[in-house]
Design an enzyme around this catalytic site. Structure first.
Site, PDB file in Angstrom:
ATOM      1  CG  ASP A 275       5.978  -2.817  -4.722  1.00  0.00           C
ATOM      2  OD1 ASP A 275       5.662  -2.171  -6.179  1.00  0.00           O
ATOM      3  OD2 ASP A 275       6.047  -3.440  -4.637  1.00  0.00           O
TER       4      ASP A 275
ATOM      5  CG  ASP B 290       1.281  -3.199  -7.965  1.00  0.00           C
ATOM      6  OD1 ASP B 290       1.823  -4.691  -7.356  1.00  0.00           O
ATOM      7  OD2 ASP B 290      -0.052  -3.270  -7.802  1.00  0.00           O
TER       8      ASP B 290
ATOM      9  CG  HIS C  86       3.235  -9.503  -1.209  1.00  0.00           C
ATOM     10  ND1 HIS C  86       3.995  -9.285  -3.015  1.00  0.00           N
ATOM     11  CD2 HIS C  86       2.496  -8.521  -1.518  1.00  0.00           C
ATOM     12  CE1 HIS C  86       3.651  -9.176  -3.305  1.00  0.00           C
ATOM     13  NE2 HIS C  86       2.274  -8.164  -3.251  1.00  0.00           N
ATOM     14  CG  ASP C  87       0.110 -10.660  -4.201  1.00  0.00           C
ATOM     15  OD1 ASP C  87       0.161 -10.158  -2.583  1.00  0.00           O
ATOM     16  OD2 ASP C  87       0.897 -10.488  -4.683  1.00  0.00           O
TER      17      ASP C  87
ATOM     18  CD  GLU D   5       1.742  -8.211  -9.691  1.00  0.00           C
ATOM     19  OE1 GLU D   5       1.341  -8.846  -8.733  1.00  0.00           O
ATOM     20  OE2 GLU D   5       1.754  -6.861 -10.098  1.00  0.00           O
TER      21      GLU D   5
ATOM     22  CG  ASP E 166       4.045  -0.259  15.982  1.00  0.00           C
ATOM     23  OD1 ASP E 166       3.974  -0.671  15.315  1.00  0.00           O
ATOM     24  OD2 ASP E 166       3.224   1.234  15.021  1.00  0.00           O
TER      25      ASP E 166
ATOM     26  CG  ASP F 173       8.872  -0.310  13.487  1.00  0.00           C
ATOM     27  OD1 ASP F 173      10.489  -0.459  12.655  1.00  0.00           O
ATOM     28  OD2 ASP F 173       8.639  -0.105  14.122  1.00  0.00           O
TER      29      ASP F 173
ATOM     30  CG  ASP G 107       6.711  -3.316  16.240  1.00  0.00           C
ATOM     31  OD1 ASP G 107       6.663  -2.137  16.195  1.00  0.00           O
ATOM     32  OD2 ASP G 107       5.953  -3.676  16.886  1.00  0.00           O
TER      33      ASP G 107
HETATM   34  O1  ISL Z   1      -3.408 -12.892 -10.023  1.00  0.00           O
HETATM   35  C1  ISL Z   1      -4.598 -12.248  -9.966  1.00  0.00           C
HETATM   36  C2  ISL Z   1      -5.772 -12.174  -9.581  1.00  0.00           C
HETATM   37  O2  ISL Z   1      -6.463 -13.302 -10.773  1.00  0.00           O
HETATM   38  C3  ISL Z   1      -3.662 -11.501  -8.458  1.00  0.00           C
HETATM   39  O3  ISL Z   1      -2.811 -11.973  -8.133  1.00  0.00           O
HETATM   40  C4  ISL Z   1      -3.100 -10.002  -8.533  1.00  0.00           C
HETATM   41  O4  ISL Z   1      -3.056 -10.084 -10.243  1.00  0.00           O
HETATM   42  C5  ISL Z   1      -2.793  -9.740  -8.753  1.00  0.00           C
HETATM   43  O5  ISL Z   1      -2.196  -9.535  -7.011  1.00  0.00           O
HETATM   44  C6  ISL Z   1      -1.352  -8.780  -8.655  1.00  0.00           C
HETATM   45  O6  ISL Z   1      -0.914  -7.801  -7.548  1.00  0.00           O
HETATM   46  C7  ISL Z   1      -0.521  -6.868  -6.760  1.00  0.00           C
HETATM   47  O7  ISL Z   1      -1.288  -5.786  -7.131  1.00  0.00           O
HETATM   48  C8  ISL Z   1      -2.387  -6.039  -6.105  1.00  0.00           C
HETATM   49  C9  ISL Z   1      -2.174  -6.250  -4.521  1.00  0.00           C
HETATM   50  O8  ISL Z   1      -3.025  -6.245  -4.259  1.00  0.00           O
HETATM   51  C10 ISL Z   1      -0.721  -6.732  -4.555  1.00  0.00           C
HETATM   52  O9  ISL Z   1      -0.119  -7.342  -3.397  1.00  0.00           O
HETATM   53  C11 ISL Z   1      -0.281  -6.507  -5.616  1.00  0.00           C
HETATM   54  O10 ISL Z   1       1.258  -7.755  -5.284  1.00  0.00           O
HETATM   55  C12 ISL Z   1      -3.215  -4.549  -6.284  1.00  0.00           C
HETATM   56  O11 ISL Z   1      -1.516  -3.138  -6.267  1.00  0.00           O
END
Ligand code: ISL
Length: 565
Positions: free
Chosen positions: A109, A209, A336-337, A265, A36, A40, A32
């Site tokens: 992305d 995505d 991040h997921d 993805e 804030d 960023d 950051d």
């Molecule tokens: O496998 C999944 C659920 O059964 C989830 O991991 C999902 O498919 C995955 O999170 C998809 O991720 C992407 O698209 C989402 C977003 O929230 C994630 O951050 C992104 O990486 C929606 O855009």
């Protein structure tokens, strides 16, 4: 960065994105610059020298577009504007320039399965305005019930009723992310314009995505609305997927297609379909992000279950086999997921050892390695003392469902702590200063409890640091064709502590042996007879004084060694 590898004797077609190591930046939590509490783009610019020092070749930037942040940027309100919290388009131009000046590429992305409800297209669609009327997937209910029994990925029904239009709209993620109607050619043209617009700005590719969800099943809506809801695996790889992929490649990527990287993805994808989408049937994707290895512990259903090392071997080997057949894969253990890898596949008690072992293991496979911010200093999962600490909409939905079913937070806490996406999204730990050096004020998410000891500044002071090891590992890939293009051969498939494999590039007469101990114990490794270890030399190891003779090893906790044979 090097454009092509040095020995030049490889059977795979060479590409910069195969030889590269990517670094993933989640902008909200990286750095950051204006105090804030939210990361960023100028904050990223401040750290480009850090990225150069680490030695990465490309950055994948999570969404920075204008967005109400219902899913932290995966809900886009304007594809051609930067979220003001993150800076301006001038800041973004500067970032691209600074990265390129250091030979680092930038991949953005692309989120075009859905938009935000705040996107102008949705506003016009809900008002049934002209060509926008069918930009989204609208259906009447069935006798006051949902149009069908689809469930979203995020533990809520996939349909929400819109009062203004008096119909339901489909959303495979949060209610704030309506799915675009790809059947409509005007939608597709608008998407292609967005893609070309960014490519013209000089980016080096897109991470696409949930791209295998854009074509929905035929005859939608179907299903009995009263039947039990079914999950995300039912709305992937739809009937027009290849057609849409080819069109997007041709009309969106066009003349840029061969220069840029396209990283898809793909949820619930199997190796056969991956081969199809990376060239056999359609030619949109260079590589796929698959999920098998990050669903072993129940993460897809938010319900923790135990897993064995042999399960991980099976999950990875399926995809190494696909790589051998001609697809290409993204190698990741964190993003991040996902929960933090040290907590999930290693042991925070052995932070240095397990973080470096996991890095060796991952980068040793065939594919393109991705490093997620914080992974290079061994950041681990965080604790959630109460439900007030939950931030991600998915985990909040999960908790609400559990609460409705009569459970207390204490009962679901273990699932949350092990599996939540929030684990990955706490601020990057730069130093032991207040707020971990991430921001001058209270960050949007609390910093990890361990930031005083686990941070970039402290790590770099250490003799053996995770950061330094990542630097060495990343540098090793440069010019080492066998690591990039070599065949993969799993050894000791039934062993529950040791994950070992061989990489071989016969054309170049190069062979590597990678041995990783996934335990805090001291298992003995015995080289199988098929592996000739007579001339083995150590190329890299995470512990000092590794055994130079791999014929029989007494491995130390989380030890990892790469030998050249
Ligand atoms: O496998 C999944 C659920 O059964 C989830 O991991 C999902 O498919 C995955 O999170 C998809 O991720 C992407 O698209 C989402 C977003 O929230 C994630 O951050 C992104 O990486 C929606 O855009």
């Amino acid at each position: 960065m090097q454009e092509s590898s040095t020995t030049g004797i490889v059977s795979d077609e060479q590409s910069w994105w195969k030889e590269a190591v990517f670094y993933q930046i989640y902008p909200r939590s990286f750095n950051d610059s204006d105090g804030d509490g939210i990361g960023d783009i100028p904050g990223i610019v401040e750290k480009v020298d850090y990225l150069e020092e680490l030695g990465v070749d490309a950055v994948w930037l999570n969404p920075v577009y204008e967005s109400p942040q219902a899913d932290f940027g995966y809900d886009i309100a304007d594809y051609r504007a930067i979220n003001p919290e993150y800076g301006s388009m001038d800041d973004w131009d500067r970032l691209l320039e600074e990265l390129h000046a250091r030979g680092i590429k930038l991949v953005m992305d692309l989120v075009v399965n859905h938009t935000s409800i705040d996107h102008e297209w949705f506003q016009r669609s809900r008002a049934r305005e002209g060509k926008y009327e069918d930009y989204y997937i609208w259906r009447p209910g069935q006798d006051g019930e949902y149009p069908n029994n689809w469930d979203s990925h995020f533990d809520i029904p996939a349909w929400t009723y819109d009062d203004e239009r008096a119909e339901y709209y489909l959303h495979l993620f949060t209610r704030d992310q309506p799915d675009l109607n790809w059947e409509n050619s005007d939608v597709r043209e608008d998407v292609y314009d967005v893609v070309s617009w960014w490519l013209e700005r000089g980016i080096d590719g897109f991470r696409l995505d949930v791209i295998n969800e854009i074509s929905k099943a035929p005859g939608l809506p179907d299903g009995d609305p009263e039947a039990e809801f079914v999950g995300g695996e039912h709305h992937v790889n739809g009937p027009r997927m290849h057609e849409f992929f080819d069109e997007l490649a041709e009309r969106g990527f066009g003349e840029h297609r061969d220069q840029v990287a396209t990283i898809g993805e793909c949820t619930f994808i199997d190796p056969g379909t991956a081969l199809d989408v990376t060239g056999r049937e359609s030619n949109l994707l260079d590589m796929v992000i698959y999920f098998d290895h990050v669903q072993l512990d129940g993460r897809d259903r938010f319900d923790y279950r135990e897993w064995e090392l042999t399960d991980l071997k099976e999950a990875m080997t399926r995809w190494q086999d696909a790589a051998a057949e001609g697809t290409w894969v993204a190698l990741y253990h964190s993003n991040h997921d996902q929960p933090r890898a040290v907590s999930r596949f290693g042991d925070p008690e052995y932070r240095y050892e397990s973080a470096t072992m996991l890095a060796t293991w991952l980068h040793g496979h065939k594919g393109t390695p991705f490093v997620y911010q914080g992974e290079e200093i061994g950041m681990s999962n965080v604790s959630f003392k109460s439900s007030d600490d939950l931030v991600d909409p998915w985990v909040i939905n999960y908790w609400h469902n559990q609460r409705e079913a009569g459970r207390e937070f204490a009962e679901v806490r273990e699932n949350v702590e092990r599996l939540s996406r929030d684990n990955a999204r706490t601020p990057m730990q730069w130093s032991d200063a207040e707020h971990a050096g991430f921001s001058a004020s209270e960050p949007w998410m609390p910093v990890g409890d361990d930031y005083e000891t686990v941070n970039v500044a402290a790590d770099r002071e250490r003799d053996h640091s995770v950061f330094e090891y990542y630097r060495e590992l990343i540098a090793l890939r440069d010019g080492m064709d066998v690591l990039v293009y070599g065949e993969f051969d799993l050894l000791l498939p039934g062993h529950e502590q040791i994950y070992a494999f061989r990489r071989a590039l016969p054309e170049a007469d190069r062979e590597l042996l990678v041995v990783c101990n996934f335990s805090a114990e001291r298992p003995a490794f015995e080289a199988p007879a098929s592996v000739d270890v007579a001339d083995a030399t150590v190329v890299l190891s995470n512990l000092s004084e590794p055994d130079t003779d791999p014929s029989a090893l007494d491995l130390r906790p989380y030890e990892a060694i790469i030998y050249e044979l």
